[in-house]
Enzyme design. Structure first.
Site, PDB file in Angstrom:
ATOM      1  N   PRO A 120       0.786  -1.237   0.000  1.00 32.30           N
ATOM      2  CA  PRO A 120       0.000   0.000   0.000  1.00 32.30           C
ATOM      3  C   PRO A 120       0.825   1.298   0.000  1.00 32.30           C
ATOM      4  O   PRO A 120       0.812   2.070   0.955  1.00 32.30           O
ATOM      5  CB  PRO A 120      -0.823  -0.138   1.274  1.00 32.30           C
ATOM      6  CG  PRO A 120       0.063  -0.919   2.191  1.00 32.30           C
ATOM      7  CD  PRO A 120       0.775  -1.899   1.305  1.00 32.30           C
ATOM      8  N   CYS A 121       1.488   1.571  -1.122  1.00 34.73           N
ATOM      9  CA  CYS A 121       2.315   2.778  -1.213  1.00 34.73           C
ATOM     10  C   CYS A 121       1.482   4.057  -1.167  1.00 34.73           C
ATOM     11  O   CYS A 121       2.033   5.133  -0.923  1.00 34.73           O
ATOM     12  CB  CYS A 121       3.205   2.728  -2.443  1.00 34.73           C
ATOM     13  SG  CYS A 121       2.325   2.501  -3.983  1.00 34.73           S
ATOM     14  N   HIS A 122       0.172   3.942  -1.344  1.00 32.62           N
ATOM     15  CA  HIS A 122      -0.688   5.123  -1.211  1.00 32.62           C
ATOM     16  C   HIS A 122      -0.708   5.638   0.232  1.00 32.62           C
ATOM     17  O   HIS A 122      -1.113   6.764   0.475  1.00 32.62           O
ATOM     18  CB  HIS A 122      -2.119   4.822  -1.704  1.00 32.62           C
ATOM     19  CG  HIS A 122      -2.786   3.706  -0.975  1.00 32.62           C
ATOM     20  ND1 HIS A 122      -2.589   2.383  -1.307  1.00 32.62           N
ATOM     21  CD2 HIS A 122      -3.637   3.702   0.089  1.00 32.62           C
ATOM     22  CE1 HIS A 122      -3.298   1.613  -0.505  1.00 32.62           C
ATOM     23  NE2 HIS A 122      -3.948   2.396   0.361  1.00 32.62           N
TER      24      HIS A 122
END
Length: 171
Positions: A131-133
């Site tokens: 989850p780089c967001h």
């Protein structure tokens, strides 16, 4: 020697995603047209019924419906040792939480590597699954997301309770 990559495209509430696998684990998940998305090449074979890709599509639909906060698929992102360290640290950021890029660099024991950690974040081949967001600027600003800032904003809103309509599987 080339290794086959199996893939399929699936609809989501944020646009089409391309999912890629080695047959056993998920290698990639990109929004169609996302920065750093590899081109589908001759060693890529479309497999609509590959179990790992079907499972990935199901888990994404559950995530977008607000029913899943963690993914259970085996993931094998391809990248440098440094990139994989960054991606592993990103994977540890809990659902609904955010951390700054400097915190990410600290998490891998390289506090002076904030920019490098940011670059590795942008190269994450497993959007949403890693989850780089959830990685934000030092002041909490929504900066840099290979899938686009509006998608990042929507994913973070989803994780804070503003659920999207579930995606439907293409026939």
């Amino acid at each position: 020697m080339t290794t086959d990559t199996y893939f399929d495209s699936i609809p989501t509430s944020l646009g089409t995603m391309v999912l890629a696998s080695d047959g056993d684990a998920l290698l990639g998940a990109w929004f169609d047209g996302q920065r750093h998305q590899p081109p589908v090449g001759p060693s890529w074979l479309r497999r609509r019924n590959l179990p790992v890709l079907l499972r990935a599509a199901t888990e994404l639909a559950e995530y977008f419906a607000g029913e899943r906060t963690e993914f259970a698929l085996p993931l094998v992102p391809r990248g440098t040792v440094f990139q994989r360290e960054v991606w592993q640290a990103i994977a540890a950021v809990p659902y609904g939480a955010t951390i700054a890029y400097r915190d990410l660099a600290n998490a891998i024991g390289r506090p002076a590597s904030i920019r490098a950690a940011g670059a590795a974040t942008g190269r994450n081949p497993l959007s949403i699954f890693i989850p780089c967001h959830r990685i934000v600027g030092a002041d909490g600003a929504l900066t840099g997301y290979a899938g686009g800032i509006e998608r990042k904003r929507t994913l973070l809103a989803l994780e804070h309770g503003a659920h999207l309509m579930p995606a439907r599987r293409a026939a």
